[in-house]
Design an enzyme around this catalytic site. Sequence first.
Site, PDB file in Angstrom:
ATOM      1  N   GLU A   1      -4.924  13.849   7.324  1.00 27.96           N
ATOM      2  CA  GLU A   1      -5.713  12.707   7.899  1.00 27.96           C
ATOM      3  C   GLU A   1      -4.756  12.115   9.089  1.00 27.96           C
ATOM      4  O   GLU A   1      -4.005  11.548   9.051  1.00 27.96           O
ATOM      5  CB  GLU A   1      -5.869  11.553   6.956  1.00 27.96           C
ATOM      6  CG  GLU A   1      -6.620  11.739   5.702  1.00 27.96           C
ATOM      7  CD  GLU A   1      -8.257  12.020   5.925  1.00 27.96           C
ATOM      8  OE1 GLU A   1      -8.510  11.717   7.388  1.00 27.96           O
ATOM      9  OE2 GLU A   1      -8.899  12.641   5.308  1.00 27.96           O
TER      10      GLU A   1
ATOM     11  N   CYS B   1      -6.093   4.274  13.015  1.00 25.68           N
ATOM     12  CA  CYS B   1      -6.545   5.805  13.483  1.00 25.68           C
ATOM     13  C   CYS B   1      -8.052   5.894  14.026  1.00 25.68           C
ATOM     14  O   CYS B   1      -8.086   6.984  14.902  1.00 25.68           O
ATOM     15  CB  CYS B   1      -6.446   6.784  12.410  1.00 25.68           C
ATOM     16  SG  CYS B   1      -7.013   6.484  10.917  1.00 25.68           S
TER      17      CYS B   1
END
Length: 445
Positions: A214, A248
Amino acid sequence: MEQQVKDDIQRVFQLQKKQQKALRASTAEQRREKLQRFLDSVIAHEEEIIEAIRKDVRKPYHEVKKAEIEGTKKAIRDNMNNLEQWMAPKEVGSSLSPDANGILMYEPKGVTLILGPWNYPFMLTMAPLAASLAAGNSAIVKLSDFTMNTSNIAAKVIRDAFDEKEVAIFEGEVEVATELLDQPFDHIFFTGSTNVGKIVMTAAAKHLASVTLELGGKSPTIIDSEYDLMDAAKKIAVGKFVNAGQTCIAPDYLFIKKDVQDRFAGILQTVVNAGFMEDDHTPDRSKFTQIVNDRNFNRVKDLFDDAIERGAEVVFGGVFDASDRTISPTVLKNVTPDMKIMQEEIFASILPMMNYEDIDEVIDYVNDRDKPLALYVFSKNQDLIDNVLQHTTSGNAAINDVVVHFSDVNLPFGGVNTSGIGSYHGVYGFKEFSHEKGVFIQAAE
């Protein structure tokens, strides 16, 4: 790193390896009992977790409570509530014979490693752990060494809930992570930067371990000039400036028509001032987060300075307080692709605006660069939306909103290529931590 830590890592790994036969046969009830222990421990230590996170990076209490605590509890409960359905073998029939059948069985991968990030240090470590446990695995966990207070309380949460043969946690700096990556794990789940993701994948390749990465990237946001600018501003303000942009999937930069750019920026400033600021120049410390450390603060200041030197203009913000590691919510215009700020993920509270005339310009710009983790479009024009979705690639996309797709467990969450490999959340997390075994069954004569 002390030899004792190395020995402990190897000992715990072997201990967990020995549990795999029993874990493969674990029932939904047994897995749910583990998850309940996990949930109970999180609840018991809730205020300590919040305090630890706020010590590591000054975050507003309500942000920590919602994202880190409620997000973790939601992930655990979602796995608990769906175990039977997810674990059940799925009949798929056979293409060979009407007398045959095919089924899909989901079995644990084995010993898993979960390496957490610093930006949401608790939830982004514990949510993958919940998925791993739901799939029947054991796990070894390590949080970021940038958030040692959070790591300390996470260790308490885990040790209160689990025997180390079920879940173990190791604390420390990069040497500990390096030693962990030397072990032949069955699956590695990493959340963090693309550069470190490459290191993790290289280590996994030595043992041919599967990985979930991720990562991040520059997530573009596109505003159609016909869209409600106030609605877009409210949503972008939250998605970009909560956690000081250290998310993110935060909007990294904005594409907007020049004729509405200044009007949008004015609306956005009004929204930002109401939500995050004491005055036009000073963020409200009770509502706004610090940059995690001096290194990242200085990195972002360098990006900003380069943009200004190359001709970018500050629309609002642009105040850097090194003593407090805060960067006021900032919007830039007259931004060009050659600026450093357009060449790496910003991961801070600065939003560059670029202009476009035709949506194909935007599509070409996005496609000429690394595939982003997320892409956002604000438009009521379905043809424009379809054009963007069909001709760009991103880990996820959201229409007329930003960031919120992360919380929708009906959708897989993950990146593509440099923004990530694999996905999780809901059933997708269960499958990510499972081996999907195809079984062919021929009717007996």
